[in-house]
Design a protein around this motif. Structure first.
Motif, PDB file in Angstrom:
ATOM      1  N   VAL A  44       6.337  -3.298  -6.061  1.00 37.94           N
ATOM      2  CA  VAL A  44       7.280  -2.234  -6.269  1.00 37.94           C
ATOM      3  C   VAL A  44       8.721  -2.799  -5.921  1.00 37.94           C
ATOM      4  O   VAL A  44       9.850  -2.627  -6.576  1.00 37.94           O
ATOM      5  N   ASP A  45       8.979  -3.848  -5.039  1.00 34.92           N
ATOM      6  CA  ASP A  45      10.220  -4.499  -4.732  1.00 34.92           C
ATOM      7  C   ASP A  45      10.552  -5.098  -5.924  1.00 34.92           C
ATOM      8  O   ASP A  45      11.876  -4.881  -6.405  1.00 34.92           O
ATOM      9  N   GLN A  46       9.948  -5.840  -6.512  1.00 36.80           N
ATOM     10  CA  GLN A  46      10.382  -6.758  -7.717  1.00 36.80           C
ATOM     11  C   GLN A  46      10.757  -5.652  -8.867  1.00 36.80           C
ATOM     12  O   GLN A  46      11.642  -5.833  -9.784  1.00 36.80           O
ATOM     13  N   THR A  47       9.887  -4.599  -9.146  1.00 41.28           N
ATOM     14  CA  THR A  47      10.283  -3.524 -10.125  1.00 41.28           C
ATOM     15  C   THR A  47      11.608  -3.116 -10.095  1.00 41.28           C
ATOM     16  O   THR A  47      12.344  -3.013 -11.035  1.00 41.28           O
ATOM     17  N   VAL A  48      11.811  -2.592  -8.899  1.00 42.54           N
ATOM     18  CA  VAL A  48      13.194  -1.776  -8.575  1.00 42.54           C
ATOM     19  C   VAL A  48      14.361  -2.961  -8.625  1.00 42.54           C
ATOM     20  O   VAL A  48      15.192  -2.534  -9.053  1.00 42.54           O
ATOM     21  N   GLN A  49      14.151  -4.118  -8.098  1.00 40.50           N
ATOM     22  CA  GLN A  49      15.071  -5.111  -8.211  1.00 40.50           C
ATOM     23  C   GLN A  49      15.434  -5.597  -9.390  1.00 40.50           C
ATOM     24  O   GLN A  49      16.671  -5.551  -9.979  1.00 40.50           O
ATOM     25  N   LYS A  50      14.531  -5.707 -10.409  1.00 40.68           N
ATOM     26  CA  LYS A  50      14.731  -6.123 -11.797  1.00 40.68           C
ATOM     27  C   LYS A  50      15.257  -4.816 -12.511  1.00 40.68           C
ATOM     28  O   LYS A  50      16.205  -5.177 -13.507  1.00 40.68           O
ATOM     29  N   PHE A  51      14.624  -3.719 -12.535  1.00 43.92           N
ATOM     30  CA  PHE A  51      15.063  -2.711 -13.566  1.00 43.92           C
ATOM     31  C   PHE A  51      15.763  -1.567 -12.843  1.00 43.92           C
ATOM     32  O   PHE A  51      16.675  -0.628 -13.554  1.00 43.92           O
TER      33      PHE A  51
ATOM     34  N   CYS B 247      -5.266  -4.334  -3.777  1.00 48.48           N
ATOM     35  CA  CYS B 247      -5.949  -4.173  -2.446  1.00 48.48           C
ATOM     36  C   CYS B 247      -4.857  -4.704  -1.406  1.00 48.48           C
ATOM     37  O   CYS B 247      -5.002  -4.576  -0.273  1.00 48.48           O
ATOM     38  N   ASP B 248      -4.168  -5.957  -1.797  1.00 47.93           N
ATOM     39  CA  ASP B 248      -3.381  -6.722  -0.835  1.00 47.93           C
ATOM     40  C   ASP B 248      -2.170  -5.956  -0.540  1.00 47.93           C
ATOM     41  O   ASP B 248      -1.317  -5.702  -1.517  1.00 47.93           O
ATOM     42  N   ASP B 249      -1.665  -5.740   0.684  1.00 46.83           N
ATOM     43  CA  ASP B 249      -0.572  -4.943   1.049  1.00 46.83           C
ATOM     44  C   ASP B 249       0.728  -5.717   0.522  1.00 46.83           C
ATOM     45  O   ASP B 249       1.696  -5.030  -0.050  1.00 46.83           O
ATOM     46  N   LYS B 250       0.772  -6.940   0.719  1.00 45.10           N
ATOM     47  CA  LYS B 250       1.953  -7.763   0.002  1.00 45.10           C
ATOM     48  C   LYS B 250       2.012  -7.831  -1.455  1.00 45.10           C
ATOM     49  O   LYS B 250       3.217  -7.563  -1.984  1.00 45.10           O
ATOM     50  N   VAL B 251       0.732  -7.862  -1.873  1.00 43.16           N
ATOM     51  CA  VAL B 251       1.055  -7.649  -3.379  1.00 43.16           C
ATOM     52  C   VAL B 251       1.613  -6.185  -4.023  1.00 43.16           C
ATOM     53  O   VAL B 251       2.618  -6.069  -4.906  1.00 43.16           O
ATOM     54  N   ARG B 252       1.189  -5.201  -3.298  1.00 43.81           N
ATOM     55  CA  ARG B 252       1.795  -3.818  -3.488  1.00 43.81           C
ATOM     56  C   ARG B 252       3.109  -3.505  -3.270  1.00 43.81           C
ATOM     57  O   ARG B 252       4.102  -3.315  -4.032  1.00 43.81           O
ATOM     58  N   LYS B 253       3.555  -4.219  -2.154  1.00 44.33           N
ATOM     59  CA  LYS B 253       4.907  -4.246  -1.895  1.00 44.33           C
ATOM     60  C   LYS B 253       5.980  -4.887  -2.729  1.00 44.33           C
ATOM     61  O   LYS B 253       7.022  -4.695  -3.336  1.00 44.33           O
ATOM     62  N   ASN B 254       5.287  -6.179  -2.912  1.00 44.18           N
ATOM     63  CA  ASN B 254       6.030  -7.338  -4.010  1.00 44.18           C
ATOM     64  C   ASN B 254       6.065  -6.524  -5.490  1.00 44.18           C
ATOM     65  O   ASN B 254       7.212  -6.501  -6.070  1.00 44.18           O
TER      66      ASN B 254
END
Length: 259
Positions: free
Chosen positions: A77-84, A68-75
């Motif tokens: 997605v960002d980390q997923t795309v950055q890593k993979f 439910c935390d906006d920062k958690v959701r953004k983090n």
């Protein structure tokens, strides 16, 4: 058997139940995984099970936090795309339940449930669309038989799952031009921690389980793996011409008549 080799999947609520089972199923099919949940210890246990199922540990990303935390959701997605470098599948599985009818519903708990079960799904899907468009990816929402049939003792939960199914249909039509498929699975009763977390004692949960067997046409409740396999199918190219569907995984419960 669906082929998810090299596909990158975000799975929410992956620390237990259907989310954990889906992660392990995807691992066995060759997927790379971004897993999120609130319990770090349980999330690590899911990662360990995924490694055993076949996904290398360096192909698993863990993001602990409240969806439910906006920062958690953004983090996430960002980390997923950055890593993979890509995103192919989003499984919106995180959800909670709350035992109450209309006259006993606590509105603070109602708001929390709607935030987890519905608002966070819409918000996370929004963030994922640009990345899913690049891969012609898929979204699978984990709904419930309660989205297809009225279950008054869980009023807010039933409402949230019905709305989730409508979101599935609307999103499927909106995103079809981007070749992003959006579907739901609607499990019947699956023994997980949901009932316990909703407030039932172990004895009450066992009684509920026994009663529910007769409410499913096949005479039994379901297994996490049965739902996970359906999610994997909908996420894969085997379901390339399926979008906007609600798929009951419920032993025929959706077709049962009151008795």
């Amino acid at each position: 058997m669906p082929d998810l080799r090299g596909k990158v999947a975000i799975i929410t609520g992956a620390s237990s139940g259907i989310g954990k089972g889906t992660a392990v199923e995807f691992a066995g099919l060759g997927a790379h995984l971004a897993l999120t949940g609130r319990n770090q210890e349980n999330l690590q246990a899911t990662a360990d099970a995924c490694v055993e199922a076949g996904t290398p540990r360096d192909k698993i990303l863990l993001v602990t936090g409240d969806i439910c935390d906006d920062k958690v959701r953004k983090n996430l997605v960002d980390q997923t795309v950055q890593k993979f470098g890509r995103l192919d599948v989003l499984v919106n599985n995180a959800g909670i339940s709350y035992l109450a009818g209309l006259e006993t519903t606590d509105m603070a708990k109602y708001d929390k449930l709607m935030n987890v079960n519905l608002r966070s799904v819409v918000a996370l899907t929004q963030l994922c669309v640009p990345h899913l468009a690049k891969t012609r990816g898929a979204v699978v929402n984990v709904s419930s038989i309660a989205g297809l049939r009225a279950v008054p003792i869980v009023l807010a939960y039933s409402m949230s799952k019905s709305a989730l199914d409508q979101f599935t249909r609307c999103a499927a039509l909106e995103l079809a031009s981007k070749q992003i498929r959006v579907n739901s699975v609607n499990p019947g009763y699956i023994p997980t921690e949901v009932l316990k977390n909703a407030g039932l004692s172990e004895e009450q949960a066992a009684q509920f389980l026994e009663r529910e067997k007769s409410n499913h046409a096949l005479g039994r409740v379901g297994e996490v793996e049965e739902v996970a396999k359906t999610i994997a199918f909908l996420a894969s190219s085997d379901a390339s011409f399926i979008t906007g569907a609600q798929v009951p995984v419920d032993g025929g419960r959706h077709a049962m008549c009151p008795r």
